[in-house]
Design an enzyme around this catalytic site. Structure first.
Site, PDB file in Angstrom:
ATOM      1  CB  SER A  68      -0.935   0.007   1.221  1.00 30.51           C
ATOM      2  OG  SER A  68      -0.190  -0.025   2.426  1.00 30.51           O
ATOM      3  CG  HIS A  74      -3.986  -1.398  -0.631  1.00 31.72           C
ATOM      4  ND1 HIS A  74      -4.331  -0.072  -0.814  1.00 31.72           N
ATOM      5  CD2 HIS A  74      -3.759  -1.554   0.691  1.00 31.72           C
ATOM      6  CE1 HIS A  74      -4.296   0.545   0.360  1.00 31.72           C
ATOM      7  NE2 HIS A  74      -3.948  -0.332   1.286  1.00 31.72           N
ATOM      8  CE  LYS A 106      -6.675  -0.027   2.663  1.00 28.66           C
ATOM      9  NZ  LYS A 106      -7.197  -0.572   3.943  1.00 28.66           N
TER      10      LYS A 106
END
Length: 412
Positions: free
Chosen positions: A201, A229, A260
């Protein structure tokens, strides 16, 4: 751990005072230091923009390139509606753990969808990605086992591994030769588990899963990939690091989150075999002893996943935006780590320069986080630009123009 307080002091209040005095005094020259991050608040936001009340109390309308909302769906009308309907039906929260009256149908439905999406037998939702990582290693590994961890793994992975009694061996970042050396050292372990971020990340790099899997098979190891991610971000249909490398099933265990790409609220995920998930449901402390997520959060993430499955073309928009920014920065003479991930670390490698460029962007309409020592290692200072599918070409071009302007002012 205290960095600035006199270690001979025995009073906690005295140590706290000294520590904060040291922190307040030690920040990047010319910058407001931690105040920039802690005391500037967002008063409005969309997936692509935000309004920030700055340290002078003035509101600034900015293009938001700091958020992890990769798909740009956290404000989508269908997502908002799903959250509102769950709030009406179930209230603000279940006010208990999943095991004691809090096991809503919403949770089970999303777990089934996530398991299918990730190609695993089952999945389990935690209160956060950190909670998932904190809750797995102590369940699975003991003193006769070995954890092999990439040096730049996420802090929550590192903290979770510390809770296990297994031996920990750290291999150099993305260094498969060093990983193999560590696997040889761990030859006599009962269980060997390789632990890595899928997409890192802070660096926008994707782990070499094919080589990790090859070494795992050669030395009889299990592979755990933290794909916070990756899921909803990379791979043709957003299924993460496995799909990115065209090797579905390459990881034995996947951890990820809902906070996310999948809606941005909160929530962690562990996906794997049915036996693994059944065990975690019973004994993983951060699941058993935590209150369940809010129904609205789960409903929103479930709807984001529905939209992604229905229309994976949104990933093409994300990829176009990503490559527009990356190619533009390369043309302007900047170093951006990674190859094609929308986390785009612009490497400036010096504290004051990093602050100056970030502040130039902020004052002219772009909100981006700047990462300096001690958060980064010396020489790894960067501006972490996060591209998402909601950004327009005009917004990305403005960022490119401002970076080029900053280069002329502060670097050339």
């Amino acid at each position: 751990m205290f960095q600035y307080a006199n270690k001979d002091k025995t009073s906690l209040s005295a140590k706290l005072h000294e520590e904060m005095e040291g922190m307040r005094a030690n920040h990047v020259k010319g910058s407001p230091g931690w105040d920039w991050f802690l005391n500037q608040v967002l008063t409005k936001r969309t997936d692509a923009t935000c309004t920030v009340e700055d340290l002078d109390g003035e509101e600034k309308d900015l293009i938001n390139m700091s958020s992890n909302t990769y798909l740009g769906l956290s404000c989508h009308p269908e997502v908002r509606q799903a959250g509102q309907e769950a709030l009406e039906e179930f209230g603000s929260g279940v006010c208990s753990s999943r095991l004691i009256g809090g096991n809503l149908s919403l949770f089970k439905d999303l777990e089934r969808k996530l398991a299918t999406f990730l190609g695993k037998e089952d999945s389990l939702i935690y209160s956060s990605g950190s909670a998932a990582n904190l809750g797995i290693f102590q369940v699975l590994l003991g003193p006769q086992d070995v954890l092999l961890s990439d040096k730049l793994n996420h802090a929550s992975l590192i903290d979770g591994m510390r809770l296990s009694k297994a031996t920990k061996l750290v291999y150099n970042h993305l260094d498969m030769k060093d990983l193999e050396k560590k696997l040889i050292l761990a030859e006599k372990a009962k269980i060997k588990m390789i632990v890595t971020d899928g997409a890192f990340s802070m660096d926008g790099q994707v782990c070499p899963l094919p080589e990790i899997r090859r070494l795992a098979d050669k030395y009889g190891a299990v592979v755990l990939v933290d794909d916070c991610h990756g899921v909803g971000v990379i791979g043709k249909t957003g299924r993460g690091t496995e799909e990115y490398h065209h090797m579905e099933g390459g990881a034995d265990i996947i951890t990820a989150n809902l906070s996310k790409a999948l809606g941005g609220g909160s929530g962690g995920i562990i996906a794997g075999s049915k036996d693994l998930i059944d065990l975690l449901r019973r004994v993983s402390r951060t699941f058993v002893f935590s209150s369940a997520l809010s129904p609205a959060t789960v409903a929103c993430s479930s709807k984001v996943l529905d939209i992604l499955i229905r229309d994976p073309a949104i990933l093409e928009k994300l990829k176009r935006n990503t490559m527009m920014f990356r190619n533009g920065m390369k043309k302007a003479g900047f170093e951006v780590k990674g190859v094609d991930h929308p986390c785009c670390p612009v490497m400036l490698r010096e504290d004051v320069l990093t602050w100056k460029v970030a502040n130039h962007l902020f004052q002219n309409g772009i909100f981006v986080p700047w990462v300096v020592v001690p958060v980064s290692e010396e020489g790894e200072q960067k501006i972490r630009v996060m591209i998402n599918a909601a950004h327009s070409e005009e917004q990305i071009q403005k960022a490119l123009d401002l970076f080029a302007d900053a280069k002329r002012k502060f670097i050339d």
